[in-house]
Enzyme design. Sequence first.
Site, mmCIF file in Angstrom:
data_model
loop_
_atom_site.group_PDB
_atom_site.id
_atom_site.type_symbol
_atom_site.label_atom_id
_atom_site.label_comp_id
_atom_site.label_asym_id
_atom_site.label_seq_id
_atom_site.Cartn_x
_atom_site.Cartn_y
_atom_site.Cartn_z
ATOM 1 N N ASP A 1 0.869 -1.180 0.000
ATOM 2 C CA ASP A 1 0.000 0.000 0.000
ATOM 3 C C ASP A 1 0.898 1.220 0.000
ATOM 4 O O ASP A 1 2.133 1.097 -0.060
ATOM 5 C CB ASP A 1 -0.960 -0.018 1.209
ATOM 6 N N HIS B 1 -3.156 3.087 -4.570
ATOM 7 C CA HIS B 1 -2.475 2.624 -3.358
ATOM 8 C C HIS B 1 -1.046 2.147 -3.647
ATOM 9 O O HIS B 1 -0.570 1.190 -3.035
ATOM 10 C CB HIS B 1 -3.277 1.490 -2.693
ATOM 11 N N GLU C 1 -10.304 2.473 -4.713
ATOM 12 C CA GLU C 1 -9.950 3.849 -4.367
ATOM 13 C C GLU C 1 -8.894 4.452 -5.306
ATOM 14 O O GLU C 1 -7.791 4.784 -4.874
ATOM 15 C CB GLU C 1 -9.460 3.901 -2.910
HETATM 16 C C1 ACM Z 1 -10.870 -0.760 1.063
HETATM 17 O O1 ACM Z 1 -11.273 -0.703 2.242
HETATM 18 N N1 ACM Z 1 -10.301 0.305 0.507
HETATM 19 C C2 ACM Z 1 -11.006 -1.963 0.268
#
Ligand code: ACM
Length: 767
Positions: free
Chosen positions: A203, A291, A351
């Site tokens: 991440d 991410h 995201e």
């Molecule tokens: C997430 O909680 N962004 C999968």
Amino acid sequence: MMAFAKKYYVIKLALLLTCAATANTYAQDTAKFPLIPYPSQLAEGKGSFVITPKTTIVAASEFSAEAAELNNLLLKGLGKRLVVTKAAKPHVIKLVYDASISAPEAYKLNISTQQLTITAKDAAGVFHAIETVRQLLPVSVEKGIANSTLTLPAVIIEDQPAYAWRGMHLDVSRHFFSISYLKKFIDRMALYKMNKLHLHLTDDQGWRIEIKKYPKLTEEGAWRTFNNQDSACMKKAKDNPDFIIDKEHIIKRNGKTLYGGFYTQQEMKGIVAYAAARHIDIIPEIDMPGHMMAAINSYPFLTCNGENSWGKLFTKPICPGLETTYEFAQNVYSEIMDIFPSKYIHIGGDEVDRTDWGKSADCKALMAREGIKDLAGLHSYFINRMEKFFNSKGRKLIGWDEIIEGGISPTAIVMYWRGWVPDAPVKAVKNGNTVIMTPGEPLYFDYQPDQYSIDRVYHFNPVPKALNTEEAKSIIGAQANIWTEMIPSEKRADYMYMPRMTALAENLWTNQPAQYDSYQKRLIQQYKRMEALQINYRLPDLPNLLNEYVFVDEGRLSITNPLPSLTIRYTTDGSLPDAKSSELPSPLVISKSELVRVAAFTAAGTRGDVYNLNYTKQNMLGTVKIAPPKPGLVCNYYKAAFKQVALMKDAKVDSTFTTNAIAVPETVKAPSFGITYKGYIDVPADGIYSFYLTCDDGGVLKIGPSITVNNDGNHSAQERSGQVALKAGVHPFNLDFIEGGGGYKLKLKYSLNGSIPAEIPAEWFKN
Ligand code: ACM
């Protein structure tokens, strides 16, 4: 989900029971059978089977590894290994292969005075049976305390899981967790028959797995200087040592303090094998295209413009318009697939801030070439292309549910998490996709647990209501996610997922949520095993406490101890209770306005949650006179997003209506809105009234001139409670509620002088 032919089983089981007592769906004796998850069928027998060092194991050749696992378990309890032999002797443990057992992971366990027999078709079934035996053995076995013999109750069990995917997720990027902790985590999953471990390996905050082709991913990307979340943890650590950042993961490099860590491929292969021996698949996630900051820091060619920064919400993603991006992604995943044999590989895909893609000449050219209409379509192009690559290697792609936004192939597996997009799993199923349910509420185990969280997890139905029986088969199970931004230590991680995981385990294995009372009793037994395993589980809640109390003459506080082994301690000087604080008397008499802080402590000094009980001396409120009252409360509805209820004051009213029910009206469809409920409450008797306000998002209740319950702000469903002393009759009532998107929960209950909380009678509301 399988349909369980219960009737057939009872008949068949009855035939099996030659010397056993009657078959029952679950044993009353939860101390003797404290099993979680509870088996599909269990019939208590007479007597017991005693294992001695002379007992032998006879195992079908398919199950030799499981025979060794069983022997490891018994070694801890007997101090000796049993002989594994081919020759059947009288007093024996048998692991028998039975091709007629059709359900995956199913097993039969027959313990009589003479013999212990495990029958299964697959090795996973045998392993689950061993974990059932483990839970029937004395807790001392977990500590490796050797006994001369081990006694098991006679019983016949037939068991199989309801769902194939019984998952746990652990984010090892935001905070790094050691190999030894991963092993503990896997052991605990195995104990409760969970079978999928999803590791979120990368991440923005850290890259945790060695990739030989791109060494800087871990040389640089695995280490960071402390970030703002680390600082927030350090601040919390002042009151709670579970927030202390683990020193094991702090290093000095070139005079700089760095924090992090990573797993070598060799180490991770060891973990994969360790999990496989416990019939747990590890599903790796390398989250992309968003991410990816930790990777982009070292390999800036991955973004469309070489920049690497935070946007409004998320970091810049890697660029789907560049061939070099695919080359990188495929090289990384090739190494990942060499480490992880799992059929499933998780690409993340959540995201993504696609803004830069819209500005990129490379992305525009690709979109024109491929006829891609919009940036969501470009997102899907990236995922679909990666899926083809995964499939070419014989693997299946899993992605977070954003991947369906721009259209997705029906062969991808969708992991649903966005509670505020309730139709996403339904759309995915109708598109032909297989779906795994992990909605934030109740399955994000990084959300602070409270007195309701276990109940919510236990009763969570993985199948969305909009699906029919045939479509429901596309829901293969569920998973709890542990995001670790605010979980910097093993102890904090333990606290967040235990005992919640046991509720999920029983839910997904049995799909019989009606057994909650029995589950709660069995859980009390399981706490002893958790203590033996040194799990820093969250202590049971102190029952029936409020946030705000009032009293007229004096207050009396008595707390029922949820476990006999706990001691409840308190302070009134504002300090945190500790193991030396005074024990709470029953009752504690309160004669002046003050803050009482209480917490439960284990014998070892572990503190449970601290409860701040604010006591206020108050005169009983007199009633008000109103013109001939009309039924119900008058509501103003505001179609806008608010962060606090007070902000509705300056907003434009969209519509008004009258209601006598405190709930989100079914007609409201806006994702974000606010409602004010205004009028009077007509109470039948003088007394201390308690109000319990549960809302997602915020709510503030005012009865009379002051705030009675303050549950304001944007948050997931939580209950706050308060009291007010009222004379019988009519009192001003104001409830303000805001919904930010996703939860749609509003509930108000009351109790009078400590009665059981109940719905407020509709006729009490007036305007
Ligand atoms: C997430 O909680 N962004 C999968």
